[in-house]
Design a protein around this motif. Sequence first.
Motif, mmCIF file in Angstrom:
data_model
loop_
_atom_site.group_PDB
_atom_site.id
_atom_site.type_symbol
_atom_site.label_atom_id
_atom_site.label_comp_id
_atom_site.label_asym_id
_atom_site.label_seq_id
_atom_site.Cartn_x
_atom_site.Cartn_y
_atom_site.Cartn_z
ATOM 1 N N THR A 128 11.267 15.184 6.883
ATOM 2 C CA THR A 128 12.140 15.175 5.720
ATOM 3 C C THR A 128 12.690 13.778 5.469
ATOM 4 O O THR A 128 13.272 13.161 6.359
ATOM 5 N N ALA A 129 12.474 13.274 4.262
ATOM 6 C CA ALA A 129 12.884 11.912 3.926
ATOM 7 C C ALA A 129 12.540 11.645 2.464
ATOM 8 O O ALA A 129 11.809 12.412 1.832
ATOM 9 N N VAL A 130 13.056 10.528 1.977
ATOM 10 C CA VAL A 130 12.570 9.987 0.723
ATOM 11 C C VAL A 130 11.399 9.069 1.053
ATOM 12 O O VAL A 130 11.520 8.191 1.910
ATOM 13 N N TYR A 131 10.284 9.299 0.404
ATOM 14 C CA TYR A 131 9.067 8.527 0.642
ATOM 15 C C TYR A 131 8.869 7.519 -0.475
ATOM 16 O O TYR A 131 8.951 7.859 -1.661
ATOM 17 N N TYR A 132 8.591 6.279 -0.086
ATOM 18 C CA TYR A 132 8.389 5.189 -1.024
ATOM 19 C C TYR A 132 6.996 4.598 -0.827
ATOM 20 O O TYR A 132 6.502 4.530 0.298
ATOM 21 N N CYS A 133 6.408 4.115 -1.918
ATOM 22 C CA CYS A 133 5.196 3.330 -1.769
ATOM 23 C C CYS A 133 5.505 1.875 -2.114
ATOM 24 O O CYS A 133 6.454 1.584 -2.848
ATOM 25 N N ALA A 134 4.717 0.998 -1.542
ATOM 26 C CA ALA A 134 4.904 -0.432 -1.740
ATOM 27 C C ALA A 134 3.545 -1.107 -1.754
ATOM 28 O O ALA A 134 2.569 -0.581 -1.200
ATOM 29 N N ALA A 135 3.499 -2.292 -2.374
ATOM 30 C CA ALA A 135 2.249 -3.029 -2.490
ATOM 31 C C ALA A 135 2.446 -4.468 -2.043
ATOM 32 O O ALA A 135 3.497 -5.069 -2.302
ATOM 33 N N ASP A 136 1.438 -4.994 -1.404
ATOM 34 C CA ASP A 136 1.452 -6.403 -1.001
ATOM 35 C C ASP A 136 0.013 -6.880 -0.832
ATOM 36 O O ASP A 136 -0.866 -6.107 -0.464
ATOM 37 N N ARG A 137 -0.196 -8.151 -1.072
ATOM 38 C CA ARG A 137 -1.553 -8.697 -0.909
ATOM 39 C C ARG A 137 -1.985 -8.696 0.557
ATOM 40 O O ARG A 137 -3.170 -8.718 0.861
ATOM 41 N N ARG A 138 -1.006 -8.709 1.451
ATOM 42 C CA ARG A 138 -1.319 -8.811 2.875
ATOM 43 C C ARG A 138 -1.024 -7.504 3.591
ATOM 44 O O ARG A 138 0.130 -7.066 3.645
#
Length: 124
Positions: free
Chosen positions: A91-101
């Motif tokens: 149980t949590a808030v799920y986030y997505c993220a982007a990075d070149r590396r």
Amino acid sequence: VQLQASGGGLVQAGGSLRLSCVASGFTFEDYAIGWFRQAPGKEREGVSCISVPDGSSTYYSHSVRGRFAISRDNAKNTVYLQMNSLKPEDTAVYYCAADRRLQRLRVGVELDYWGQGTLVTVSS
């Protein structure tokens, strides 16, 4: 630039959910994508990440390995997180993220882009 996470909800322990992260405003296939989560009262933690351009490399935290699967569809600018055998501690808030590396996603610092979260609640 936008990362739109969706697919969260309420599920019983042992159930499944599939999260989606749809990207826009940047060249998707040039970016590794990661999923993070933050439970109430806890620090944010990395869950999984996937490499560019074809997702040939994936990483999972110890707590989700074997239960979660990350994948990407560059034609749809989307990364998925299939979550099976869910536990109340997921149980949590799920986030997505982007990075070149990809390495930056593995440590979760100084990332290029973050999306808003989607809430996952697993009842016991």
